[in-house]
Design an enzyme around this catalytic site. Structure first.
Site, PDB file in Angstrom:
ATOM      1  N   GLY A   1     -23.886  36.948 -28.980  1.00  0.00           N
ATOM      2  CA  GLY A   1     -24.251  35.922 -27.997  1.00  0.00           C
ATOM      3  C   GLY A   1     -25.553  36.167 -27.238  1.00  0.00           C
ATOM      4  O   GLY A   1     -25.863  35.434 -26.295  1.00  0.00           O
ATOM      5  N   THR A   2     -26.345  37.149 -27.666  1.00  0.00           N
ATOM      6  CA  THR A   2     -27.608  37.415 -26.957  1.00  0.00           C
ATOM      7  C   THR A   2     -28.548  36.200 -27.009  1.00  0.00           C
ATOM      8  O   THR A   2     -29.219  35.880 -26.034  1.00  0.00           O
ATOM      9  CB  THR A   2     -28.352  38.624 -27.567  1.00  0.00           C
ATOM     10  OG1 THR A   2     -28.415  38.444 -28.984  1.00  0.00           O
ATOM     11  CG2 THR A   2     -27.652  39.927 -27.251  1.00  0.00           C
ATOM     12  N   GLY A   3     -28.559  35.534 -28.174  1.00  0.00           N
ATOM     13  CA  GLY A   3     -29.467  34.395 -28.366  1.00  0.00           C
ATOM     14  C   GLY A   3     -29.107  33.215 -27.480  1.00  0.00           C
ATOM     15  O   GLY A   3     -29.972  32.633 -26.807  1.00  0.00           O
ATOM     16  N   CYS A   4     -27.820  32.858 -27.461  1.00  0.00           N
ATOM     17  CA  CYS A   4     -27.364  31.745 -26.607  1.00  0.00           C
ATOM     18  C   CYS A   4     -27.663  32.089 -25.148  1.00  0.00           C
ATOM     19  O   CYS A   4     -28.104  31.238 -24.370  1.00  0.00           O
ATOM     20  CB  CYS A   4     -25.852  31.541 -26.723  1.00  0.00           C
ATOM     21  SG  CYS A   4     -25.283  31.366 -28.402  1.00  0.00           S
TER      22      CYS A   4
ATOM     23  N   LYS B   1     -37.473  35.015 -30.921  1.00  0.00           N
ATOM     24  CA  LYS B   1     -36.735  36.180 -30.426  1.00  0.00           C
ATOM     25  C   LYS B   1     -36.752  37.272 -31.490  1.00  0.00           C
ATOM     26  O   LYS B   1     -36.486  37.013 -32.649  1.00  0.00           O
ATOM     27  CB  LYS B   1     -35.288  35.768 -30.124  1.00  0.00           C
ATOM     28  CG  LYS B   1     -35.185  34.665 -29.075  1.00  0.00           C
ATOM     29  CD  LYS B   1     -33.771  34.111 -28.981  1.00  0.00           C
ATOM     30  CE  LYS B   1     -33.392  33.306 -30.212  1.00  0.00           C
ATOM     31  NZ  LYS B   1     -32.097  32.586 -30.057  1.00  0.00           N
TER      32      LYS B   1
ATOM     33  N   THR C   1     -23.843  42.937 -29.273  1.00  0.00           N
ATOM     34  CA  THR C   1     -24.931  41.990 -29.008  1.00  0.00           C
ATOM     35  C   THR C   1     -24.526  40.566 -29.379  1.00  0.00           C
ATOM     36  O   THR C   1     -25.372  39.720 -29.654  1.00  0.00           O
ATOM     37  CB  THR C   1     -26.192  42.386 -29.810  1.00  0.00           C
ATOM     38  OG1 THR C   1     -25.823  42.533 -31.182  1.00  0.00           O
ATOM     39  CG2 THR C   1     -26.803  43.673 -29.310  1.00  0.00           C
TER      40      THR C   1
END
Ligand SMILES: Nc1ncnc2c1ncn2[C@@H]1O[C@H](COP(=O)(O)OP(=O)(O)OP(=O)(O)O)[C@@H](O)[C@H]1O
Ligand SMILES: [Mg+2]
Length: 270
Positions: free
Chosen positions: A210-213, A176, A208
């Site tokens: 929590g974008t990864g989860c 990512k 932003t």
């Protein structure tokens, strides 16, 4: 609607609801899935940072996974925060018993505010023992740097680091690109057959958290629904993009994204 697929989430709790298991449940639900959970740690956190972390005993994590999965078999499993070697060992042993093809590992290492979510021994163990059990791993740039042991400054570096991770036994890698500078965000999908770059305009927002989860849970849901790896990544990235773009502004720090971006409420419930 009836749920389209059943997803088991193994991850840490974020009391502020923007990341971790809360983001995972919201994402799976918003995309029409049925979410089950095994909590690995409890964090007291808000949009400005993490105050405290309490680890759940490894055996208790395994109990949550096996008691749940033996009753309702998951179509896919999303794994987030695993903080110690013992936890990883327990999770691997559970995965071997459940035998689900779609295991998605988000190798979470550091929270947005800088709090460390995994110890160093566990990072090494994760790299050597866990990656090969996953169908897809979704590191961000700093995590990909640690796992591939190289610096990443450009999209070309992302591709090279991804190929190192494939050589270390990963089946599919999505690196990512949210941490690289520039007016576009590139997420790079690599496997033995192809390299695919997903390119989107970078949205200018401090919110932003929590974008990864969110993107890894969205991809997990699409895979559980039968989409190909390419399509699942394309749609998962589209979902997180819209969730960032719909700009709710909660909290004083890095606020959450809008997980409800895909949802509309039936007239009878308005
Ligand atoms: N500003 C942005 N504009 C558009 N897309 C973004 C932006 N920031 C992140 N993304 C997308 O969000 C997803 C997550 O990427 P990111 O690199 O932020 O993961 P992460 O660092 O694991 O996030 P987290 O801090 O939640 O752990 C990717 O699909 C990325 O393209
Ligand atoms: Mg992350």
């Amino acid at each position: 609607m009836k749920p389209r697929a059943k997803i088991l989430i193994i991850a840490g709790s974020d009391s502020s609801g923007g990341a971790g298991i809360q983001a995972d449940i919201k994402t799976v639900s918003a995309l029409g899935g049925y979410a089950m959970t095994a909590v690995t740690a409890i964090t007291a956190q808000n949009t400005t940072g993490v105050k405290s972390i309490v680890a759940i005993p490894p055996k208790e994590i395994a109990n949550q996974i096996m008691f749940t999965a033996n009753d309702i078999k998951p179509d896919a499993i999303k794994i987030g925060m695993l903080h110690s070697v013992e936890v990883i060992k327990q999770v691997i042993s559970c995965l071997k018993k459940i035998k689900t093809k779609h295991i998605i590992l988000d190798p979470v290492m550091v929270a947005k505010g800088g709090a460390k979510l995994i110890n160093n021994k566990a990072i090494q163990f994760l790299e050597k023992q866990m990656i090969k059990h996953a169908y897809l791993i979704t590191p961000n740039i700093p995590e990909a740097e640690v796992l591939s042991n190289m610096k990443i400054n450009t999209p070309e570096d992302m591709i090279y680091a991804g190929s190192i991770l494939i050589n270390k036994g990963a089946t599919n890698v999505l690196i990512k690109g949210g941490h690289l500078k520039g007016s576009f965000v590139r997420d790079v999908l690599i496997n033995k057959k192809e390299i695919k770059v997903f390119k989107n305009k970078k949205i200018n927002s401090k919110n932003t958290h929590g974008t990864g989860c969110t993107v890894s849970s969205a991809i997990t849901t699409y895979l559980a629904c039968g989409k190909t790896i390419n399509k699942a990544c394309e749609l998962g990235i589209k979902y997180v993009n819209q969730a960032i773009g719909s700009k709710i502004n909660y909290g004083k720090g890095h606020g959450p994204i809008n997980h409800l971006t895909s949802v509309s409420i039936n007239k009878e419930f308005k």
